[in-house]
Design an enzyme around this catalytic site. Structure first.
Site, short mmCIF file in Angstrom:
data_model
loop_
_atom_site.label_atom_id
_atom_site.label_comp_id
_atom_site.label_asym_id
_atom_site.label_seq_id
_atom_site.Cartn_x
_atom_site.Cartn_y
_atom_site.Cartn_z
N LYS A 87 0.82 -1.23 0.00
CA LYS A 87 0.00 0.00 0.00
C LYS A 87 0.85 1.28 0.00
O LYS A 87 0.47 2.28 -0.59
CB LYS A 87 -0.96 0.01 1.19
N GLY A 110 -4.40 2.20 17.73
CA GLY A 110 -3.40 2.08 16.67
C GLY A 110 -3.20 3.40 15.94
O GLY A 110 -4.08 4.27 15.95
P1 ATR Z 1 -1.11 -1.43 9.55
O1 ATR Z 1 -0.85 -0.98 8.14
O2 ATR Z 1 -1.79 -2.75 9.68
O3 ATR Z 1 -1.79 -0.35 10.36
P2 ATR Z 1 1.38 -0.70 10.72
O4 ATR Z 1 1.39 0.57 9.94
O5 ATR Z 1 2.64 -1.49 10.87
O6 ATR Z 1 0.32 -1.71 10.16
O7 ATR Z 1 0.83 -0.33 12.19
C1 ATR Z 1 0.61 -1.30 13.15
C2 ATR Z 1 -0.12 -0.64 14.34
O8 ATR Z 1 -0.45 -1.66 15.29
C3 ATR Z 1 0.70 0.40 15.10
O9 ATR Z 1 -0.15 1.38 15.60
C4 ATR Z 1 1.30 -0.44 16.25
O10 ATR Z 1 1.62 0.31 17.38
P3 ATR Z 1 3.06 1.08 17.51
O11 ATR Z 1 3.04 2.18 16.47
O12 ATR Z 1 3.06 1.63 18.88
O13 ATR Z 1 4.09 0.03 17.23
C5 ATR Z 1 0.13 -1.32 16.55
N1 ATR Z 1 0.44 -2.58 17.24
C6 ATR Z 1 1.03 -3.69 16.72
N2 ATR Z 1 1.08 -4.67 17.63
C7 ATR Z 1 0.51 -4.20 18.77
C8 ATR Z 1 0.25 -4.74 20.07
N3 ATR Z 1 0.59 -5.99 20.39
N4 ATR Z 1 -0.37 -3.95 20.98
C9 ATR Z 1 -0.72 -2.68 20.67
N5 ATR Z 1 -0.52 -2.11 19.45
C10 ATR Z 1 0.10 -2.86 18.52
#
Ligand code: ATR
Length: 277
Positions: A69, A130
């Site tokens: 994306k 998120g």
């Molecule tokens: P996507 O495109 O699916 O949104 P991404 O841009 O990598 O993927 O973002 C992942 C999101 O999930 C982020 O907000 C991440 O939080 P951080 O920015 O603080 O890393 C969040 N995230 C991933 N695993 C998590 C977990 N176990 N608990 C809470 N937030 C999580």
């Protein structure tokens, strides 16, 4: 020859997009062909080269899924405001040699919540978990629905704060850390836009954020009752949903953009829905 469209991702084996668009085309009697393309992850410019090959072969539009994306956004000539804010594209239209980028994920999510789940956001308290691509795509459509308050929460709270401050002119948006949530009261809608569910994890959200008459929405789909949805259920929330409706609704938006016809979505959602428990 029928107009050709495709979804591109890696891996692409389990995509539902050809089925969804095939059903839309049949229902609206559009003569079109929709395929799935396994996109190359290396070298860096191979994604753009694959898209250009598809355009040369007569392709009219594409859906883009993980992990492309951001690369899709980067290679486009023109970007919608929604795509620009998300920094990501999930749909392309090819016209007169130019690549137009859109992002329908957020609007698809909003439609699923407001129209299919009958939970309008106007005047409501909304909590978005998120601050990654998925969450960013939801921000403008959510603020456009005039909630009383939109709170973003993220582990790396600076990321959420930066986004919130970028958008204050669009509506009442703030950001906080997970540790502050137990003082924030109940929310009418809690959306899990983190990628935690993909690994079976639970974001550190306290049960006190849920309102029994509210809605809990999980962006991932087909994963049954995820830890987030289970937490919401245990907190007494009756309205729990996964992202299958969003998947179909974002597809319907792309279909409308390409073909000028909005397909009915409910029958397709029913067909793809996996019971949560
Ligand atoms: P996507 O495109 O699916 O949104 P991404 O841009 O990598 O993927 O973002 C992942 C999101 O999930 C982020 O907000 C991440 O939080 P951080 O920015 O603080 O890393 C969040 N995230 C991933 N695993 C998590 C977990 N176990 N608990 C809470 N937030 C999580």
């Amino acid at each position: 020859m029928n107009d050709t469209y495709a979804v591109i991702g890696h891996p692409i084996g389990h995509t539902k997009s050809p089925l969804i668009h095939g059903l839309f085309a049949e229902a609206t009697q559009q003569a079109m062909h929709y395929t799935a393309i396994e996109g190359p992850r290396e070298p860096d410019d191979a994604f753009a080269a694959t898209v250009r090959e598809f355009i040369t072969s007569g392709g009219k539009g594409m859906n883009i899924t993980a992990p492309f994306k951001l690369a899709a956004f980067a290679m486009a000539d023109e970007h919608s405001e929604r795509a620009t804010l998300a920094g990501a594209a999930n749909a392309f239209k090819f016209e007169e040699g130019r690549v137009f980028a859109e992002n329908f994920d957020g609007i698809g999510l909003l439609r699923d919540i407001e129209v299919n789940l009958h939970a309008p956001l106007e005047g409501k308290r909304v909590l978005l978990l998120g601050a990654g691509g998925a969450a960013r795509g939801a921000l403008l459509p959510f603020l456009g629905a005039r909630p009383a308050e939109l709170v973003m929460v993220n582990r790396h709270v600076a990321k959420a704060r930066a986004l919130a401050s970028q958008l204050t002119q669009h509506g009442p948006i703030t950001a906080c850390a997970y540790g502050e949530l137990d003082r924030m009261g109940r929310f009418d809608l809690v959306v899990n836009a983190t990628s935690a569910s993909l690994t079976g994890d639970l974001p550190p959200v306290p049960p006190s954020v849920f309102s029994p008459r509210g809605t809990a929405y999980e962006l991932a789909y087909g994963k049954h009752l995820t830890p987030f949805l289970r937490l919401a259920r245990n907190a007494g929330v009756a309205g729990v949903a996964d992202g299958v409706g969003m998947l179909v609704e974002q597809a319907a938006e792309a279909f409308l953009w390409w073909r000028g016809v909005r397909p009915e979505t409910q029958a397709v959602i029913d067909r793809l829905t996996v019971p949560l428990d």
